[in-house]
Design a protein around this motif. Sequence first.
Motif: not given
Lengths: 1010, 219
Positions: A455-473
């Motif tokens: 039930g994580a918020s869309a904001e949390t999911r989006l920030s995680e996605e952005e984070f993954q994009r920036r820091w994970r290959r």
Amino acid sequence: MDATAKITRWLTGALCLVLRRRRAAWAAVLVLVGVMAVTALRVGTFSNDLGHMFPADSLSGNLYRLMTRSGLGDLIQLELASGQAGGAPAMLPAVDRLVAELSGMPSISSVDFRLTGGIADSWSELAPAWPLLTDASILATADPAQAVQKLRQALMLPAAPLAAWRHDPFGWQGRLLGELQDFHRLSGMKISLQHPYMTDADASRLLLTLQCRPGELATAAQIAPLLATIRQAVARELPGVTLTIISPLKHVLDNERAVRRDILQVSLLSLLALLILFLLLYRGAYDAVWIPVIPFATTVIVTGLMAVIFDEFCLFILGICGSIAGLAVDQGIHVYAAYSGRWRVRALARIWPPLLLSAATSALVFFMFALTGIRAYSQLGIFAGCALLVNVVLSFFILPTLLPQRPRLQFACASFQPGKKTAWLIVCAWLLGSAAAVSVLPRIRFDFNLSALDGASAETRLSEEEFQRRWRRDDAGNLIVVSANDRDELLQSCEALERLLGASGTRCFHPARLWPSRQTREAHRQTWRQPEATAALRRLEDELARECQRTGLPPAFFTAFFDSLRQGIAGDAERPEPAFFRDVTARLIRERGHTLSAMFFFAGALNDGELAALLEKLDGLGNCALLSNDAFRVATGRDFRPLASRVLLWVALGLLLLLLPVYRSPAKLLIIILPGFTAALWFAGLVAISGRPVNIATCFGMIMLIGLVIDYGIFALHHVTARDASTIPTAIFLSAGTTLLTSAALLVARHPILFHTGLVLFGQILLAALTALYVVPALVRLWRGRRGGLFVAALGLLWLAAGCRITSGQGEAPRQLTAAAAAGEWQAFQQAQGDEPAQMLTMKVDILWYSFPMLLVVQRDATSQRLQATGMLPTGAVVFAVSGEGGRQSQHHVAAVVPAIARKRIFAGIYDDLCNIFLTSSQPGPFPAVASTPIRQRLPSGIVQTLDGSPLRPVHKKLGTFPRRQWVVHYADWDDDLKSCRRIVYKNYRTRCTFTFQRPAPPEKETLAP
Amino acid sequence: MHYMRIIALLLLCPLSLLRAADTAVAATAAPPTLATLAEFAAWLRPLAAVRSVQAEYRQTRLLRSLNFSLSIHGHMAQEQGRRLLWATTSPMRSTCIFSEDSFQQWDAETGKVTSLSAADMPWLKVLFNCQKQWLSGDLDALATDFSIEPLDDHTLRLTPRRQEFQLFFTQIEMRFRPSYDAIARLVFSEKNGDSMQMDFFNIRNNEPIPEQLWMLPPK
């Protein structure tokens, strides 16, 4: 006098006795409730361990337990964005102050930010460690001439420190750097290697990793203040810097907040629903308030009982059981409906058999949960079963003592007695609906991914996605967590795991790659103590000295290295690991209580089959768990599918054994299961049509509801076989109405578990109640007095068909995609569709009972939306040729031999048809923040497009809906390069033409006759 | 990795470090020596006009534990922010060229040219990032890495602050020409007692560097 009459007579007497001594009965119940409440509080031990939700020795259970033990869930990552490239160094002084402040917080055990130390620090330390790090075979790789040559080259470099060469003449440390490169690649972290702290490639962001103390951050009340304090500290030390917090704890926080918000909304809506119920259905009868009091008392009594039976009771199961006991309110409603009018005691006694039987069947279903071997489900089954049985007794004997005399409640819409014509209509509609549901069952999709219940918020999911994009290959390796009780056992486990994976040639990195286990270190050292190794070492030292002398360097230049090596050979394998390794292994090994967990990375993409095989292997080791959503999905599927099948089989057998002695007729048994079966079938069909995948919550809810909706069948049967007007339809109507109105409130919930539970409850209860109230009377009306064989056979066939269809309906596992990822995949598809050379397909046009086969040569350009197509007969004669761009037709030619009717019906709009089929919109519209495949989109043109697969590709496209459908196209078996697919079926509802395209079979090799 | 970073920093010394010094000393100065440092910074202003430099050098390495010294002769050329050539002529012929994206080394013994790309050597990025940073006037970075004190009117002593630098050098002494437009001597003191002295002579600032010089193998 038959048995039923005897029971009715005896119960009437018993009820009269209880009614006469109502005060004594109340006192007894109150004492019982009090005693059980005290027992629950004093004796009961309650826990919140979600690990009890998994089978004791299962893949998913072991995964969950190891994940919990590793403490990875207690990590918080802080991303500090300066907003400009190269802005990170300027933040360092403030970040150092921030790190000091964060380290001092009671719930944070460590803060990881700076990459301390370096390989240079270990030059002198590493030389004596080589005999432990590797065996003596490394000596064979040493080349003295090359070593001196490289040294001389290095000497020519400006300001090169020579200590490195003095302690590493043969470049062995390069191996360690290779290991670290593996680590860097497999971990997938996009961190800059040029800075001694965690920063990204353009040094605009800094990354801090906080390890929280285990067990201190379990609830939102504990997490929220910590995150707020962190935000305040960052705002104070680094004003103007953008902070992003990434942590599993945010999911805990979001879930708890979502549940709290949902509970508030659902409670208010439920209150409103109950008010509507009270005013409309119960017609303002205040005594109806006693109905839910009985399940409440039941819950207290059974909780006390469970506290005695189980040494530890799951708290969340208590919550679920409370809800199930709440559903037992139906029993009270039946009593409430029956206990009215002039002969109310007798009427009440008459509903005892179906009431008891329905409670027994429901309880039986729940008791079967005890056989799953899952602690939480066993508790759930025993609790719910006991609650239903206790509740039926209390509802039957105690509720009437609380109800005053009142007129009988009747609802005309519920007391349905169909005529023959109406009955036929209803039965036909039911059969059609069932057949439609069966036909769409193959489209049903299962998603056992845990994130589907997050039930994580869309904001949390989006920030995680952005984070993954920036820091994970994207090419990051897989992560396995290895657990052990001490460090050496942990390192040995890592080595064992590497051997296990090494069989398939997998590249990996783990702490033992840098510093092996004691056993391995000792084995390495022994090889260096062999006489051959001693001689080889002496020979190398002499050759190096001679080579140095020859090139003008001091002969003793490398003596320190050989002295260190001999010191290592003579020393103990217990020596502490070099400081340089400690810095790396500290990040790979986590200590949580008495448990140590190591991170083990390995390369390679795994499909579901390989994943399952690997999970089995890891499970065999007992202390290793592959951490990924896919691993959990596969593990859950493997654990729960056979278990669910087994439980369903036991349930079916149990119900048969319970009901057969009572009803002794297959037709009656089928009537009993009809509402439940119809509800499950139709609901599954609706889920399949909606494209929404079935998740664990839906499955769990559907299995639980089997026990509850079977009641509708029992009551429906008793109603249709009753000789006089019964209160059962009223009770069914009231209980269904009560459940529907209250469960409808759950449909506004944002948390997936609550929403799906509400959806299952609402959908299945509604369908079961409608079947019980309308379909069962209609079927009985049609087949009354006839042989029931046909009816039984029809139902049996339907059941068989449904079973066969649903088992074959397992499709590709749904994927969770963010908007960015989905848009990226769509763009890749569009690029693959670029300006393609012409392709040839077989084309078959079906209209009415005519079929026209031909060959189609089509060329398209997705970018300019240009399409050119020619249809030919197998003989080569051209049938039609069309071309155009951007949807505008520029050329349209149909051969003169084509009849006028075909020219009009098939070829008049052939260009538009081919555009619908072969051209896709380059702008598919915005994707949702996070979507599960298949993704359905409505394009601005009104076309509804369904994308699925990996990477995304269109599988279905249509314009208009019934009754204004225009066309629909299905794509099957796309090629790997996504340029074409093997089969396309297009239906134009305006012209009634169906086009089927297939790739022609490859030409057979011509052989020359000898 | 850190070793390479040190090399990168040292390579920058001849030009960039000096140019940075005038502000950095002000930023890092303790109150009693502030006036002297500020004065020193003012003397170094001629360095601001340097866009390229060519010089010959003599590098003397002293291995204290072995009581051994090695003298290396050669020449160097540097274009600010673009590339650096470091050539030795004695005791062996070798040339290396550093640029933002690559490192190339040629030696006469093998006759081979060894090339590495920036992807293999992240420190190459460090080299040019530092250079840009310093030339752009972002001198806080230098102040973060070294504490700086004047030893006399022509010499600065740089003591590394960061652990990874301290692993290699305990201090760096930098002596300027009397005109303050170039470095005359660099002395690196290593942790183990070894030292390395570089003397620059025949220094030519802002003279065109022939393109042929950047070719490997050298012609």
